[in-house]
Structure formats: C-alpha cells, structure tokens
Design an enzyme around this catalytic site. Structure first.
Site, mmCIF file in Angstrom:
data_model
loop_
_atom_site.group_PDB
_atom_site.id
_atom_site.type_symbol
_atom_site.label_atom_id
_atom_site.label_comp_id
_atom_site.label_asym_id
_atom_site.label_seq_id
_atom_site.Cartn_x
_atom_site.Cartn_y
_atom_site.Cartn_z
ATOM 1 N N GLY A 1 15.129 -25.876 -33.952
ATOM 2 C CA GLY A 1 15.784 -26.691 -34.971
ATOM 3 C C GLY A 1 17.017 -27.459 -34.521
ATOM 4 O O GLY A 1 17.265 -28.566 -34.989
ATOM 5 N N GLU B 1 23.709 -25.902 -33.944
ATOM 6 C CA GLU B 1 22.655 -25.333 -34.794
ATOM 7 C C GLU B 1 22.327 -26.311 -35.930
ATOM 8 O O GLU B 1 23.159 -27.125 -36.337
ATOM 9 C CB GLU B 1 23.168 -23.988 -35.303
ATOM 10 C CG GLU B 1 22.287 -23.134 -36.151
ATOM 11 C CD GLU B 1 20.885 -22.827 -35.664
ATOM 12 O OE1 GLU B 1 20.199 -23.754 -35.212
ATOM 13 O OE2 GLU B 1 20.467 -21.665 -35.814
ATOM 14 N N ASP B 2 21.114 -26.208 -36.433
ATOM 15 C CA ASP B 2 20.731 -27.078 -37.556
ATOM 16 C C ASP B 2 21.313 -26.571 -38.875
ATOM 17 O O ASP B 2 21.843 -27.325 -39.671
ATOM 18 C CB ASP B 2 19.202 -27.222 -37.656
ATOM 19 C CG ASP B 2 18.460 -25.877 -37.601
ATOM 20 O OD1 ASP B 2 19.116 -24.819 -37.575
ATOM 21 O OD2 ASP B 2 17.222 -25.899 -37.585
ATOM 22 N N ASP C 1 22.441 -19.910 -42.238
ATOM 23 C CA ASP C 1 21.989 -19.386 -43.522
ATOM 24 C C ASP C 1 22.614 -18.003 -43.715
ATOM 25 O O ASP C 1 23.745 -17.887 -44.179
ATOM 26 C CB ASP C 1 20.461 -19.345 -43.496
ATOM 27 C CG ASP C 1 19.856 -18.990 -44.830
ATOM 28 O OD1 ASP C 1 20.490 -19.281 -45.854
ATOM 29 O OD2 ASP C 1 18.750 -18.437 -44.866
ATOM 30 N N GLY D 1 23.474 -16.189 -41.323
ATOM 31 C CA GLY D 1 24.442 -16.062 -40.236
ATOM 32 C C GLY D 1 23.998 -15.045 -39.185
ATOM 33 O O GLY D 1 24.633 -14.898 -38.141
ATOM 34 N N THR E 1 21.366 -14.993 -37.165
ATOM 35 C CA THR E 1 20.963 -15.600 -35.890
ATOM 36 C C THR E 1 22.189 -15.877 -35.026
ATOM 37 O O THR E 1 22.264 -15.463 -33.871
ATOM 38 C CB THR E 1 20.213 -16.931 -36.141
ATOM 39 O OG1 THR E 1 19.086 -16.672 -36.975
ATOM 40 C CG2 THR E 1 19.770 -17.561 -34.839
HETATM 41 P P1 XMP Z 1 20.155 -17.346 -40.395
HETATM 42 O O1 XMP Z 1 19.735 -16.730 -41.691
HETATM 43 O O2 XMP Z 1 19.984 -16.419 -39.241
HETATM 44 O O3 XMP Z 1 19.060 -18.475 -40.204
HETATM 45 O O4 XMP Z 1 21.517 -17.966 -40.472
HETATM 46 C C1 XMP Z 1 19.295 -19.630 -39.535
HETATM 47 C C2 XMP Z 1 17.981 -20.152 -39.037
HETATM 48 O O5 XMP Z 1 16.954 -20.068 -40.038
HETATM 49 C C3 XMP Z 1 16.295 -21.300 -40.198
HETATM 50 N N1 XMP Z 1 16.385 -21.704 -41.607
HETATM 51 C C4 XMP Z 1 15.780 -22.761 -42.154
HETATM 52 N N2 XMP Z 1 14.928 -23.622 -41.616
HETATM 53 N N3 XMP Z 1 14.870 -24.807 -43.662
HETATM 54 C C5 XMP Z 1 14.461 -24.644 -42.389
HETATM 55 O O6 XMP Z 1 13.687 -25.454 -41.926
HETATM 56 C C6 XMP Z 1 15.708 -23.965 -44.271
HETATM 57 O O7 XMP Z 1 16.050 -24.167 -45.443
HETATM 58 C C7 XMP Z 1 16.171 -22.879 -43.473
HETATM 59 N N4 XMP Z 1 17.000 -21.852 -43.716
HETATM 60 C C8 XMP Z 1 17.125 -21.149 -42.567
HETATM 61 C C9 XMP Z 1 17.045 -22.298 -39.361
HETATM 62 O O8 XMP Z 1 16.184 -22.783 -38.373
HETATM 63 C C10 XMP Z 1 18.192 -21.605 -38.720
HETATM 64 O O9 XMP Z 1 18.197 -21.738 -37.314
HETATM 65 MG MG MG Z 2 16.873 -22.747 -36.133
#
Ligand code: XMP
Ligand code: MG
Length: 181
Positions: free
Chosen positions: A50, A101-102, A105, A107, A109
């Site tokens: 992403g 990062e894209d 969410d 956090g 990752t």
């Molecule tokens: P965490 O929860 O670890 O997740 O912060 C971050 C990763 O989850 C993917 N992610 C999404 N990808 N649409 C997406 O295409 C979304 O709404 C979404 N929410 C979380 C994202 O790739 C990120 O690296």
């Molecule tokens: Mg990602």
C-alpha cells in the site's frame, strides 16, 4: 478528475481525496521533510504494498539526497503471528529512517515495524502516513507527518486495496458499507 472506472463501480460510494488534494499533501509534506532532514542521511522505507504509491509521489517533493527501501509484513487478522515477508535490502545503522505508509488504522502494523527497525541502531525512526484513522487505534504510534485524518470508513485507491483491486486509482475513495458487510 480523471473519471475512469470507479465512478461507475458499484463498490465505490464517493471520492474522499481527489488527485489535487493528494498532490497538495505530497508537496507540503515533501517540503517539511526537506527542511527537517537537511544534512541528514535519510532513507525512505515504504511498507508494501500500500505505501508504494504515496512513497513514489512524496519522494519527488523531497529535495535531498536520499535512498529508498522496501519492507512487507504479513497482515494482522490472519490469525497468525506477524512476520516480515520481505525485509529491507540495506543496513539502516546510523541512518535516519522515515517509514512511509498509506494508512494507520489500529497502529499494530507500524508498532511492530517500528520496534523491529529501532532494534537496528538507526539514527532515528519516524512515520509519514497519507491517512490516519484514529477511531480504531489500539497501539499508540507517533506520526510525524500525516496527510489527512479520516473517519471510520473503508477506503481504496492510491495504494489502498479491496481484495487486491483499486490500488492504481489516482484518488482515494470510500467503499460502500454493504460491500464491507
Ligand atoms: P493497522 O491496523 O495495522 O493497519 O494500522 C494498517 C494496514 O491495514 C491496511 N488497511 C486498509 N487498507 N483500506 C485498505 O485498503 C482500508 O480502509 C484499510 N484499513 C487498513 C493498510 O494497508 C495498512 O497498511
Ligand atoms: Mg498497507
């Protein structure tokens, strides 16, 4: 805005960030990074897949000598322990690392990535994210550069995917609730 396929895509509800919005974010964050890292040995690390698109755009607004590297980890929610699927190619010891990062969410990752990278004796580690969805945050990760805080909706485009699709959209769009279930 170039109106190709998602405009009529049944999964897409609306555009959240236009190409113009994204260009502005890349330009202003790039300028800030240029100021903050002047004279420092900078490496930008994109989290695959992403973060790739945002890295490609923002790096061209950073007027510094820098290097790029890439990392991928298995995703949360799969029931398995998180692990590195693809590690960096270069040594980061003594370097200033900026993780791109894209979307942040929960956090989790980034929390994992930051702890791994910090253990390799870099000069510093910081985070740059296009989107920040704080409603679902579990791990408190420091974000130095943030494009936009978004509400609790699922988004695709500009690197973000739904089952692997939509990453190549030049904008960020909200997916319909019905699709997510
Ligand atoms: P965490 O929860 O670890 O997740 O912060 C971050 C990763 O989850 C993917 N992610 C999404 N990808 N649409 C997406 O295409 C979304 O709404 C979404 N929410 C979380 C994202 O790739 C990120 O690296
Ligand atoms: Mg990602």
């Amino acid at each position: 805005m170039s109106g190709y396929y998602t405009i009529h895509d049944p999964h897409i509800e609306r555009v959240l960030l236009t190409e113009e919005d994204i260009a502005e974010i890349c330009s202003s964050i790039g300028a800030r990074i240029t100021e903050d890292y002047r004279g420092k040995d900078l490496v930008l690390v994109a989290l695959l897949r992403g973060g790739l698109v945002f890295l490609a755009d923002v790096c061209r607004h950073i007027e510094l000598d820098l290097t790029l590297d890439f990392m991928a980890i298995s995703s949360y929610g799969s029931g398995e322990a998180v692990r590195i699927v693809k590690d960096l190619d270069d040594d980061i010891r003594g370097k200033h690392v900026l993780v791109v990062e894209d979307l942040v969410d929960t956090g989790l990752t980034l929390h994992y990535i930051l702890s791994v990278l910090s253990g390799r004796s870099p000069a510093s580690v910081a985070v740059c994210t296009l989107l920040d969805r704080r409603a679902r945050r579990i791990a408190d990760v420091p974000i130095a550069y943030r494009g936009l805080e978004i509400p609790d909706v699922f988004v695709v485009g500009y690197g973000l995917d739904l089952g692997g699709r939509y990453r190549n959209l030049p904008y960020v769009a909200v997916v319909r609730d019905e699709v997510m279930g």
